[in-house]
Design a protein around this motif. Structure first.
Motif, PDB file in Angstrom:
ATOM      1  N   MET A 244      -7.398   4.534  -5.239  1.00 10.06           N
ATOM      2  CA  MET A 244      -6.722   4.152  -3.987  1.00 10.06           C
ATOM      3  C   MET A 244      -7.666   3.390  -3.075  1.00 10.06           C
ATOM      4  O   MET A 244      -7.267   2.400  -2.449  1.00 10.06           O
TER       5      MET A 244
ATOM      6  N   TRP B 100       1.888   2.017  -3.486  1.00 14.51           N
ATOM      7  CA  TRP B 100       0.755   2.572  -4.232  1.00 14.51           C
ATOM      8  C   TRP B 100       0.565   4.045  -3.876  1.00 14.51           C
ATOM      9  O   TRP B 100       0.361   4.878  -4.752  1.00 14.51           O
ATOM     10  N   GLU B 101       0.625   4.365  -2.584  1.00 14.09           N
ATOM     11  CA  GLU B 101       0.405   5.749  -2.157  1.00 14.09           C
ATOM     12  C   GLU B 101       1.468   6.688  -2.697  1.00 14.09           C
ATOM     13  O   GLU B 101       1.180   7.849  -2.991  1.00 14.09           O
ATOM     14  N   ARG B 102       2.689   6.207  -2.850  1.00 11.28           N
ATOM     15  CA  ARG B 102       3.759   7.042  -3.393  1.00 11.28           C
ATOM     16  C   ARG B 102       3.639   7.224  -4.901  1.00 11.28           C
ATOM     17  O   ARG B 102       3.921   8.295  -5.422  1.00 11.28           O
TER      18      ARG B 102
ATOM     19  N   GLU C 126       0.817  -1.218   0.000  1.00  7.04           N
ATOM     20  CA  GLU C 126       0.000   0.000   0.000  1.00  7.04           C
ATOM     21  C   GLU C 126       0.851   1.268   0.000  1.00  7.04           C
ATOM     22  O   GLU C 126       0.505   2.250  -0.664  1.00  7.04           O
ATOM     23  N   ASP C 127       1.977   1.256   0.713  1.00  9.50           N
ATOM     24  CA  ASP C 127       2.853   2.431   0.737  1.00  9.50           C
ATOM     25  C   ASP C 127       3.370   2.765  -0.654  1.00  9.50           C
ATOM     26  O   ASP C 127       3.440   3.928  -1.047  1.00  9.50           O
TER      27      ASP C 127
ATOM     28  N   GLN D 177      -8.437   9.125  -5.641  1.00  9.08           N
ATOM     29  CA  GLN D 177      -8.923   8.583  -4.371  1.00  9.08           C
ATOM     30  C   GLN D 177      -9.781   7.337  -4.595  1.00  9.08           C
ATOM     31  O   GLN D 177      -9.713   6.387  -3.825  1.00  9.08           O
TER      32      GLN D 177
END
Length: 127
Positions: A116, A94-96, A91-92, A113
């Protein structure tokens, strides 16, 4: 005489290649950007999970929200590269990387969003 439909189709093909080739940041190569040393977790349409009631329940996101994220993911992310499998990338990461990819695809923060939320939903089924 040239077939006008053939000219039109060829024009769209060239436009699509130009639109997906920019940036050199990995988006056109099917990479999440910093997966140094290992192969990205890629797949085809059948490898990407569909939203489900179980996914919505475990993630705390509405099913309609997950469906919207899945729709954007399927329609836009596969235009330029293979699908990065949400269940196989943390997930990290993906968030970056997602904001850059969303910008590259010409989408806004609402779509970002939604995608995500979908990724979080898929990952919620893992553990």
């Amino acid at each position: 005489m040239r077939n006008p439909w053939l000219v039109l189709v060829a024009g769209f093909a060239v436009f699509g290649l130009v639109a997906c080739a920019g940036g050199g940041n990995g988006a056109s190569k099917g990479q999440m950007g910093d997966l140094a040393g290992d192969e990205p977790a890629e797949g085809g349409i059948s490898d990407v999970p569909n939203p489900s009631a179980e996914m919505a329940s475990k993630s705390g996101k509405s099913l309609s929200r997950l469906q919207r994220g899945h729709e954007v993911y399927m329609l836009k992310c596969g235009e330029c590269h293979n699908y990065m499998l949400p269940q196989a990338i943390d997930e990290d990461r993906w968030e970056r990387k997602l904001p850059k990819m969303i910008g590259h695809a010409g989408l806004g923060t609402v779509e970002e969003q939604a995608v995500m939320d979908y990724v979080i939903g898929v990952r919620s089924l893992k553990g």
